[in-house]
Design a protein around this motif. Structure first.
Motif: not given
Length: 406
Positions: A47-66
């Motif tokens: 039900g959240e906007p952009g759920a498909a995109y946000l869910t997939r981004f959860l995997v790579s998100a830590p790499s960006l801040t590293v």
């Protein structure tokens, strides 16, 4: 325990080494652990906007801040000490990693994943620098081989455990991020040994490659970082593109990917145990060249034919080659780093490793879409052949096999 007895104790019996080996596995835990839970997470937040995109981004998100934080973490490690940074990184890792088990929405979970990347940057930068501080010569080579083995085996363990927990609830895999607290008791001795590292094992000198001086270390470090980024970018074709390659050729992508990557990790875990012996007998340059040649052969096999025999053979060769290359460029990074700059160089190589992961799909997917998997795999194979030749031509005239520093 005296420094002399520490140096003569097998590396796998060294308390600090055990803690540092456990810390090294944070790198693979950070990204891949929640992968089995992604479909159920997407469904639960549909039900959240952009759920498909946000869910997939959860995997790579830590790499960006590293990528953003690791260079700063390296400077902090040189200024304030590696031990405190390592402990802070592990504690932050546990808090941010497990937060996904109870946070109320995808946006807050995404923020926790970005904070997790900060924790990885702190912990991994301090960990690499401490390996340089506490170990030298053949003991450092032995540690590097064990580290690659630990990362591969724990990767299988974490993903398997997360897969089981995801079957119970998509939130439970986040609890796997609590496991690093088990490393803390093993790291208690690091403060004392770090304080005396100048008179200890690694302080007596390194028989490293004469690629840098105390005054001119930055350019060699950046060159090692560039080598690391290119290597990881090409290697990351396996975890990022193998599912699509198998699916396009009629395989059950989920099970076939698990088998293919499992073969890669198991072969890597086994071959990594030979890194110390190979680097001592052949030298670091030749060991790197052998690793690149094996990866070149693996990608060439994948490009030749799509069958179980070729997929498993190619994946095994790539895993075996990377098991020599990864500890090789980490060893090289420590050899070009003056003692007082090990934190900064560790930050550079940590950034480079995660940068390679981040840019791999963006840089290589357009080529796959244009010419297909086979040509990209052949091109990758040729790239690794060129890297092997470059390593031999540039490093071999100046390289010497590593010896125990006594």
């Amino acid at each position: 325990m005296s420094d002399t007895s520490q140096r003569h104790r097998p590396i796998w019996m060294d308390v600090a080494a055990i803690g540092l080996l456990m810390t090294a596995t944070l790198k693979i835990m950070a990204n891949a652990t929640i992968s089995p839970a992604l479909p159920a997470l997407e469904e639960s937040f549909a039900g959240e906007p952009g759920a498909a995109y946000l869910t997939r981004f959860l995997v790579s998100a830590p790499s960006l801040t590293v990528v953003l934080v690791a260079p700063l973490a390296g400077v902090a490690a040189d200024r304030y000490g590696r031990g405190p940074l390592l402990i802070a990184g592990i504690l932050l890792f546990v808090m941010a990693g497990t937060a996904g088990a109870y946070l109320p929405d995808l946006t807050s979970i995404l923020v926790s994943r970005l904070v997790l990347g900060v924790a990885v940057a702190l912990a991994m930068t301090a960990q690499v620098a401490l390996v340089g501080d506490l170990f030298s010569g053949s003991r450092r080579s032995a540690f590097m081989g064990l580290q690659t083995t630990a990362i591969n085996l724990c990767g299988l363990l974490f993903i398997g455990l997360a897969g089981y927990l995801a079957g119970l609830s998509p939130r439970l895999p986040f609890l796997v991020y609590a496991l690093p607290v088990l490393a803390l008791p093993f790291l208690l001795s690091i403060h004392r040994r770090e304080d005396h590292s100048g008179q200890g094992e690694a302080g007596k000198g390194d028989a490293g490659l004469p690629l840098a001086s105390r005054a001119h270390w930055l350019m060699p470090a950046l060159l090692v970082g560039a080598l690391t980024t290119v290597t990881v970018m090409l290697f990351f074709l396996m975890p990022s593109q193998l599912p699509f390659y198998l699916d396009a050729n009629g395989f059950d992508s989920a099970s076939a990917t698990a088998i293919g990557l499992g073969t890669l990790m198991l072969c890597g875990a086994g071959v990594a145990m030979t890194f110390k012996r190979l680097s001592e007998s052949l030298g670091l340059a030749s060991t790197l060249a052998v690793g690149y040649a094996m990866m070149a052969a693996g990608f060439a096999v994948l490009a030749l034919e799509v069958s179980w025999l070729f997929v498993l053979t190619g994946a095994g060769a790539i895993g075996a080659g990377y098991a020599l290359v990864q500890p090789g460029f980490l060893s090289l990074a420590l050899q070009v780093a003056p003692v007082e700059r090990r934190g900064s160089v560790s930050g550079i190589v940590t950034t480079s490793m995660f940068l390679g992961q981040v840019i791999s799909p963006f840089a290589l997917t357009p080529f796959i879409q244009t010419v297909g998997f086979a040509y990209v795999y052949f091109g990758t194979s040729l790239s690794f052949v060129l890297l092997a030749l470059a390593v031999v031509l540039l490093m071999l005239p100046r390289a010497r096999p590593q010896r125990e520093v006594r």
